[in-house]
Motif scaffolding. Structure first.
Motif, PDB file in Angstrom:
ATOM      1  N   LEU A  14       0.831  -1.197   0.000  1.00 29.90           N
ATOM      2  CA  LEU A  14       0.000   0.000   0.000  1.00 29.90           C
ATOM      3  C   LEU A  14       0.868   1.250   0.000  1.00 29.90           C
ATOM      4  CD1 LEU A  14      -2.619   1.610   0.305  1.00 29.90           C
ATOM      5  CD2 LEU A  14      -2.534   1.149   2.765  1.00 29.90           C
ATOM      6  N   ILE A  15       1.898   1.264   0.814  1.00 21.27           N
ATOM      7  CA  ILE A  15       2.800   2.419   0.881  1.00 21.27           C
ATOM      8  C   ILE A  15       3.498   2.627  -0.453  1.00 21.27           C
ATOM      9  CG2 ILE A  15       4.985   3.210   1.896  1.00 21.27           C
ATOM     10  CD1 ILE A  15       3.980   1.987   4.568  1.00 21.27           C
ATOM     11  N   ALA A  16       4.007   1.555  -1.041  1.00 20.47           N
ATOM     12  CA  ALA A  16       4.715   1.676  -2.319  1.00 20.47           C
ATOM     13  C   ALA A  16       3.768   2.084  -3.442  1.00 20.47           C
ATOM     14  CB  ALA A  16       5.409   0.364  -2.654  1.00 20.47           C
ATOM     15  N   ASP A  17       2.561   1.516  -3.467  1.00 19.40           N
ATOM     16  CA  ASP A  17       1.582   1.899  -4.485  1.00 19.40           C
ATOM     17  C   ASP A  17       1.221   3.379  -4.363  1.00 19.40           C
ATOM     18  OD1 ASP A  17       1.365  -0.571  -5.722  1.00 19.40           O
ATOM     19  OD2 ASP A  17      -0.248  -1.249  -4.397  1.00 19.40           O
ATOM     20  N   THR A  18       1.061   3.840  -3.135  1.00 14.98           N
ATOM     21  CA  THR A  18       0.720   5.247  -2.911  1.00 14.98           C
ATOM     22  C   THR A  18       1.871   6.155  -3.324  1.00 14.98           C
ATOM     23  OG1 THR A  18      -0.707   4.595  -1.052  1.00 14.98           O
ATOM     24  CG2 THR A  18      -0.097   6.911  -1.209  1.00 14.98           C
ATOM     25  N   ALA A  19       3.093   5.723  -3.049  1.00 12.62           N
ATOM     26  CA  ALA A  19       4.257   6.502  -3.481  1.00 12.62           C
ATOM     27  C   ALA A  19       4.276   6.639  -5.000  1.00 12.62           C
ATOM     28  CB  ALA A  19       5.547   5.844  -2.987  1.00 12.62           C
ATOM     29  N   LEU A  20       3.995   5.559  -5.710  1.00 14.07           N
ATOM     30  CA  LEU A  20       3.959   5.615  -7.174  1.00 14.07           C
ATOM     31  C   LEU A  20       2.857   6.551  -7.661  1.00 14.07           C
ATOM     32  CD1 LEU A  20       4.477   1.827  -8.009  1.00 14.07           C
ATOM     33  CD2 LEU A  20       6.117   3.686  -8.375  1.00 14.07           C
ATOM     34  N   ALA A  21       1.698   6.487  -7.017  1.00 10.96           N
ATOM     35  CA  ALA A  21       0.596   7.365  -7.407  1.00 10.96           C
ATOM     36  C   ALA A  21       0.956   8.830  -7.183  1.00 10.96           C
ATOM     37  CB  ALA A  21      -0.662   7.001  -6.630  1.00 10.96           C
ATOM     38  N   LEU A  22       1.626   9.129  -6.084  1.00  9.21           N
ATOM     39  CA  LEU A  22       2.030  10.505  -5.802  1.00  9.21           C
ATOM     40  C   LEU A  22       3.078  10.982  -6.801  1.00  9.21           C
ATOM     41  CD1 LEU A  22       2.213  10.446  -1.902  1.00  9.21           C
ATOM     42  CD2 LEU A  22       0.594  11.749  -3.300  1.00  9.21           C
ATOM     43  N   LEU A  23       4.004  10.113  -7.177  1.00 12.51           N
ATOM     44  CA  LEU A  23       5.000  10.485  -8.177  1.00 12.51           C
ATOM     45  C   LEU A  23       4.334  10.846  -9.494  1.00 12.51           C
ATOM     46  CD1 LEU A  23       7.756   7.814  -7.481  1.00 12.51           C
ATOM     47  CD2 LEU A  23       8.018  10.299  -7.246  1.00 12.51           C
ATOM     48  N   ALA A  24       3.335  10.058  -9.896  1.00 12.82           N
ATOM     49  CA  ALA A  24       2.636  10.329 -11.144  1.00 12.82           C
ATOM     50  C   ALA A  24       1.821  11.613 -11.074  1.00 12.82           C
ATOM     51  CB  ALA A  24       1.732   9.151 -11.492  1.00 12.82           C
ATOM     52  N   GLU A  25       1.229  11.863  -9.920  1.00 16.07           N
ATOM     53  CA  GLU A  25       0.327  13.010  -9.772  1.00 16.07           C
ATOM     54  C   GLU A  25       1.059  14.315  -9.468  1.00 16.07           C
ATOM     55  OE1 GLU A  25      -3.310  14.489  -6.808  1.00 16.07           O
ATOM     56  OE2 GLU A  25      -2.554  12.433  -6.705  1.00 16.07           O
ATOM     57  N   ARG A  26       2.087  14.245  -8.603  1.00 17.49           N
ATOM     58  CA  ARG A  26       2.703  15.471  -8.090  1.00 17.49           C
ATOM     59  C   ARG A  26       4.179  15.615  -8.439  1.00 17.49           C
ATOM     60  NH1 ARG A  26       0.390  15.178  -1.832  1.00 17.49           N
ATOM     61  NH2 ARG A  26      -1.771  14.605  -2.355  1.00 17.49           N
ATOM     62  N   GLY A  27       4.773  14.559  -8.972  1.00 16.92           N
ATOM     63  CA  GLY A  27       6.200  14.612  -9.259  1.00 16.92           C
ATOM     64  C   GLY A  27       7.037  14.314  -8.033  1.00 16.92           C
ATOM     65  N   MET A  28       8.352  14.365  -8.207  1.00 15.84           N
ATOM     66  CA  MET A  28       9.265  13.985  -7.136  1.00 15.84           C
ATOM     67  C   MET A  28       9.118  14.888  -5.912  1.00 15.84           C
ATOM     68  SD  MET A  28      11.430  11.606  -6.425  1.00 15.84           S
ATOM     69  CE  MET A  28      11.609  10.894  -8.071  1.00 15.84           C
ATOM     70  N   ARG A  29       8.849  16.160  -6.102  1.00 10.88           N
ATOM     71  CA  ARG A  29       8.717  17.071  -4.957  1.00 10.88           C
ATOM     72  C   ARG A  29       7.511  16.735  -4.098  1.00 10.88           C
ATOM     73  NH1 ARG A  29      10.110  23.345  -6.596  1.00 10.88           N
ATOM     74  NH2 ARG A  29      12.342  23.044  -7.029  1.00 10.88           N
ATOM     75  N   GLY A  30       6.515  16.117  -4.702  1.00  7.51           N
ATOM     76  CA  GLY A  30       5.305  15.794  -3.949  1.00  7.51           C
ATOM     77  C   GLY A  30       5.383  14.504  -3.171  1.00  7.51           C
ATOM     78  N   LEU A  31       6.510  13.790  -3.290  1.00  4.77           N
ATOM     79  CA  LEU A  31       6.649  12.522  -2.581  1.00  4.77           C
ATOM     80  C   LEU A  31       7.354  12.750  -1.251  1.00  4.77           C
ATOM     81  CD1 LEU A  31       6.368   9.433  -2.521  1.00  4.77           C
ATOM     82  CD2 LEU A  31       8.625   9.313  -3.607  1.00  4.77           C
TER      83      LEU A  31
END
Length: 207
Positions: A14-31
């Motif tokens: 769940l944590i890794a999936d959410t990290a991937l979703a945040l990278l796609a949505e917000r970019g590296m700064r949003g992670l």
């Protein structure tokens, strides 16, 4: 097209999936660890307990990306060249079509991680090792298919794949994704230029 939600069986996934979703949505700064907790609906500090550092969180994201892409592409087992060029073309085109039509978020996350890997040697090593999990079987496939230069041909095929994925996920063709038949035609043209006509079942023209 709605993105398919991965099946989650554990908190680390769940944590890794959410990290991937945040990278796609917000970019590296949003992670961030806090952003993952909030987006995943986890108690504050959960992500930090699993991945203490940012480097550890990025590593978890890469490993999960590899697992999800392997499952999505359906190429854990490469096509058998003995089945003919048509079968090879169809399998490779189908895998690419799945990526382009149902998993744009994974592609965007992968580009973020690839760029970050150019700045973090420890992530570069992990990212490259993950990539070999697809590259090496592809070299073996081209060897078995009779390629006279399997390393070079595998590189050309990967470069074509990567170019198609970038163009359709973040480039000029993001709104004009080719259908499966168009991808079959492209893959077939590339394979025929590398392998030439081969006798046996399925060796005729591919469309």
């Amino acid at each position: 097209m709605p993105q398919e939600r991965p099946a989650r069986t554990s908190r680390p996934e769940l944590i890794a999936d959410t990290a991937l979703a945040l990278l796609a949505e917000r970019g590296m700064r949003g992670l961030t660890h806090r952003a993952v907790d909030e987006a995943a609906g986890l108690p504050q500090g959960s992500t930090s307990n699993h991945a203490r550092t940012r480097a550890a969180l990025l590593e978890a994201a890469v490993q999960r990306l590899v697992a999800r892409e392997a499952q999505m592409l359906g190429l854990r087992k490469m096509p058998d060249p003995a089945d003919g060029l048509d079968a090879m073309t169809g399998a490779l085109a189908l895998a690419l079509h799945r990526s382009l039509t149902g998993h744009r978020d994974l592609l965007l996350a992968r580009y973020e991680l690839a760029l970050e890997a150019t700045r973090r040697p420890e992530l570069r090593e992990i990212y490259d090792a993950a990539g070999r999990g697809f590259r090496d079987p592809l070299v073996a496939l081209m060897t078995a298919a009779g390629s006279a230069a399997p390393q070079r041909h595998a590189l050309s095929l990967i470069a074509w794949y990567e170019g198609m994925m970038f163009s359709c996920a973040a480039g000029q063709y993001h709104a004009e994704v080719p259908d499966e038949e168009e991808l079959r035609a492209g893959v077939g043209e590339l394979l025929r230029s590398m392998l030439g006509p081969r006798p046996g079942r399925g060796s005729g023209a591919t469309a």
